[in-house]
Motif scaffolding. Structure first.
Motif, PDB file in Angstrom:
ATOM      1  N   GLY A 178       8.192 -61.073  -8.634  1.00  0.00           N
ATOM      2  CA  GLY A 178       7.349 -61.770  -7.659  1.00  0.00           C
ATOM      3  C   GLY A 178       6.306 -62.447  -8.526  1.00  0.00           C
ATOM      4  N   ILE A 179       5.681 -63.477  -8.055  1.00  0.00           N
ATOM      5  CA  ILE A 179       4.655 -64.278  -8.831  1.00  0.00           C
ATOM      6  C   ILE A 179       3.722 -64.389  -7.867  1.00  0.00           C
ATOM      7  CG2 ILE A 179       4.063 -66.639  -9.877  1.00  0.00           C
ATOM      8  CD1 ILE A 179       6.950 -67.047 -10.144  1.00  0.00           C
ATOM      9  N   VAL A 180       2.165 -63.957  -8.332  1.00  0.00           N
ATOM     10  CA  VAL A 180       1.013 -63.821  -7.389  1.00  0.00           C
ATOM     11  C   VAL A 180      -0.027 -64.460  -8.241  1.00  0.00           C
ATOM     12  CG1 VAL A 180       1.965 -61.731  -6.159  1.00  0.00           C
ATOM     13  CG2 VAL A 180       0.271 -61.426  -8.428  1.00  0.00           C
ATOM     14  N   THR A 181      -1.030 -64.799  -7.444  1.00  0.00           N
ATOM     15  CA  THR A 181      -2.584 -65.419  -8.097  1.00  0.00           C
ATOM     16  C   THR A 181      -3.531 -64.413  -7.672  1.00  0.00           C
ATOM     17  OG1 THR A 181      -2.720 -66.862  -6.286  1.00  0.00           O
ATOM     18  CG2 THR A 181      -1.748 -67.652  -8.000  1.00  0.00           C
ATOM     19  N   THR A 182      -3.237 -63.463  -6.811  1.00  0.00           N
ATOM     20  CA  THR A 182      -4.193 -62.383  -6.323  1.00  0.00           C
ATOM     21  C   THR A 182      -3.884 -61.018  -6.944  1.00  0.00           C
ATOM     22  OG1 THR A 182      -3.021 -62.323  -4.289  1.00  0.00           O
ATOM     23  CG2 THR A 182      -4.815 -63.618  -4.439  1.00  0.00           C
ATOM     24  N   GLU A 183      -4.585 -60.103  -6.803  1.00  0.00           N
ATOM     25  CA  GLU A 183      -4.309 -58.672  -7.423  1.00  0.00           C
ATOM     26  C   GLU A 183      -3.741 -57.888  -6.281  1.00  0.00           C
ATOM     27  OE1 GLU A 183      -7.750 -57.095  -9.479  1.00  0.00           O
ATOM     28  OE2 GLU A 183      -7.408 -58.586 -10.937  1.00  0.00           O
ATOM     29  N   LEU A 184      -2.406 -58.516  -5.942  1.00  0.00           N
ATOM     30  CA  LEU A 184      -1.556 -57.504  -4.873  1.00  0.00           C
ATOM     31  C   LEU A 184      -0.446 -57.466  -5.323  1.00  0.00           C
ATOM     32  CD1 LEU A 184      -2.721 -59.644  -1.513  1.00  0.00           C
ATOM     33  CD2 LEU A 184      -3.329 -57.209  -2.142  1.00  0.00           C
ATOM     34  N   ASN A 185       0.169 -56.101  -5.032  1.00  0.00           N
ATOM     35  CA  ASN A 185       1.789 -56.042  -5.405  1.00  0.00           C
ATOM     36  C   ASN A 185       2.626 -55.982  -4.391  1.00  0.00           C
ATOM     37  OD1 ASN A 185       4.037 -55.277  -6.949  1.00  0.00           O
ATOM     38  ND2 ASN A 185       3.219 -53.312  -7.859  1.00  0.00           N
ATOM     39  N   PRO A 186       2.927 -56.656  -3.401  1.00  0.00           N
ATOM     40  CA  PRO A 186       3.601 -56.565  -2.440  1.00  0.00           C
ATOM     41  C   PRO A 186       5.169 -56.477  -2.699  1.00  0.00           C
ATOM     42  CG  PRO A 186       3.181 -59.002  -2.687  1.00  0.00           C
ATOM     43  CD  PRO A 186       2.420 -58.110  -3.475  1.00  0.00           C
ATOM     44  N   ALA A 187       5.608 -56.712  -4.123  1.00  0.00           N
ATOM     45  CA  ALA A 187       6.981 -56.505  -4.374  1.00  0.00           C
ATOM     46  C   ALA A 187       7.186 -54.930  -4.977  1.00  0.00           C
ATOM     47  CB  ALA A 187       7.329 -57.184  -5.660  1.00  0.00           C
ATOM     48  N   ARG A 188       5.987 -54.236  -4.983  1.00  0.00           N
ATOM     49  CA  ARG A 188       6.204 -52.877  -5.400  1.00  0.00           C
ATOM     50  C   ARG A 188       6.751 -52.708  -6.900  1.00  0.00           C
ATOM     51  NH1 ARG A 188       7.852 -50.051  -0.058  1.00  0.00           N
ATOM     52  NH2 ARG A 188       5.934 -50.486   1.523  1.00  0.00           N
ATOM     53  N   ALA A 189       6.151 -53.829  -7.728  1.00  0.00           N
ATOM     54  CA  ALA A 189       6.767 -53.724  -9.203  1.00  0.00           C
ATOM     55  C   ALA A 189       6.270 -52.703  -9.825  1.00  0.00           C
ATOM     56  CB  ALA A 189       6.535 -55.185  -9.675  1.00  0.00           C
ATOM     57  N   SER A 190       7.039 -52.317 -10.940  1.00  0.00           N
ATOM     58  CA  SER A 190       6.589 -51.232 -11.948  1.00  0.00           C
ATOM     59  C   SER A 190       6.205 -52.141 -13.148  1.00  0.00           C
ATOM     60  CB  SER A 190       7.619 -50.362 -12.133  1.00  0.00           C
ATOM     61  OG  SER A 190       8.865 -51.044 -12.831  1.00  0.00           O
ATOM     62  N   VAL A 191       6.625 -53.196 -13.604  1.00  0.00           N
ATOM     63  CA  VAL A 191       6.248 -54.174 -14.824  1.00  0.00           C
ATOM     64  C   VAL A 191       5.433 -55.230 -14.267  1.00  0.00           C
ATOM     65  CG1 VAL A 191       7.089 -55.295 -16.508  1.00  0.00           C
ATOM     66  CG2 VAL A 191       8.405 -53.276 -15.718  1.00  0.00           C
ATOM     67  N   LEU A 192       4.218 -55.397 -14.879  1.00  0.00           N
ATOM     68  CA  LEU A 192       3.117 -56.419 -14.754  1.00  0.00           C
ATOM     69  C   LEU A 192       3.245 -57.441 -16.053  1.00  0.00           C
ATOM     70  CD1 LEU A 192       1.090 -57.950 -13.305  1.00  0.00           C
ATOM     71  CD2 LEU A 192      -0.613 -56.496 -14.427  1.00  0.00           C
ATOM     72  N   ILE A 193       3.500 -58.636 -15.863  1.00  0.00           N
ATOM     73  CA  ILE A 193       3.374 -59.629 -16.930  1.00  0.00           C
ATOM     74  C   ILE A 193       2.053 -60.265 -16.436  1.00  0.00           C
ATOM     75  CG2 ILE A 193       4.283 -61.558 -18.031  1.00  0.00           C
ATOM     76  CD1 ILE A 193       7.008 -60.646 -17.086  1.00  0.00           C
ATOM     77  N   ALA A 194       0.858 -60.079 -17.424  1.00  0.00           N
ATOM     78  CA  ALA A 194      -0.509 -60.743 -16.944  1.00  0.00           C
ATOM     79  C   ALA A 194      -0.270 -62.028 -17.800  1.00  0.00           C
ATOM     80  CB  ALA A 194      -1.478 -59.795 -17.504  1.00  0.00           C
ATOM     81  N   ASP A 195       0.053 -63.332 -17.158  1.00  0.00           N
ATOM     82  CA  ASP A 195       0.027 -64.517 -17.525  1.00  0.00           C
ATOM     83  C   ASP A 195      -1.744 -64.955 -17.435  1.00  0.00           C
ATOM     84  OD1 ASP A 195       1.569 -67.046 -18.792  1.00  0.00           O
ATOM     85  OD2 ASP A 195       0.227 -67.610 -17.153  1.00  0.00           O
ATOM     86  N   GLY A 196      -2.215 -64.624 -16.639  1.00  0.00           N
ATOM     87  CA  GLY A 196      -3.634 -64.674 -16.391  1.00  0.00           C
ATOM     88  C   GLY A 196      -4.358 -63.330 -16.571  1.00  0.00           C
ATOM     89  N   HIS A 197      -5.603 -63.198 -17.055  1.00  0.00           N
ATOM     90  CA  HIS A 197      -6.221 -61.863 -17.123  1.00  0.00           C
ATOM     91  C   HIS A 197      -6.568 -61.432 -15.581  1.00  0.00           C
ATOM     92  CE1 HIS A 197      -7.592 -62.642 -21.326  1.00  0.00           C
ATOM     93  NE2 HIS A 197      -6.490 -62.494 -21.177  1.00  0.00           N
TER      94      HIS A 197
END
Length: 139
Positions: free
Chosen positions: A75-94
């Motif tokens: 999933g790709i987001v611009t807000t601090e939500l994890n609707p995909a229930r992902a375990s890995v985060l790639i912080a392209d932005g801070h």
């Protein structure tokens, strides 16, 4: 959070490194969330994931709300939500460290484009260490 990885990558190669991280996690059947700083950057990442490797397509989706999107592997987001229930985060932005703390692994990029951005990366590195998160610096 189990680990944080800071990737030292030339800006021109950043999208390729992002794709490698996504591809590796996808192969391990780990769900990935990419946090983009802006809608424009999110759209660019979305396009890049579509066209980089036609033979290695990775299913992904731009996510905008709090709806359950747990079937989405990337999933790709611009807000601090994890609707995909992902375990890995790639912080392209801070994103905030509180948000990042909800993931098993976090990938960040070292940005040397300006002294201010480089210093912001250094502060984040120190902040993870202060939280006693194992941090690895990768070239």
């Amino acid at each position: 959070m189990h680990a944080c990885f800071f990737h030292e990558t030339e800006f021109a190669l950043r999208d390729h490194k992002l794709f490698e991280i996504v591809e590796e996690a996808y192969r391990r059947h780990e769900k990935v969330l990419i946090f983009a700083g802006t809608q424009e950057r999110a759209a660019a990442i979305d396009r890049f994931l579509w066209v980089l490797k036609q033979e290695a397509f990775i299913p992904h989706k731009m996510l905008s709300g709090a709806d359950d999107e747990s079937e989405v592997p990337v999933g790709i987001v611009t807000t601090e939500l994890n609707p995909a229930r992902a375990s890995v985060l790639i912080a392209d932005g801070h994103c905030t460290l509180d948000f990042a703390a909800g993931f098993k692994a976090v990938h960040e990029f070292v940005d040397r484009s300006t002294p201010e951005r480089h210093e912001a990366c250094r502060r984040r590195f120190r902040a993870y260490r202060a939280l006693q998160v194992p941090v690895e610096y990768l070239k």
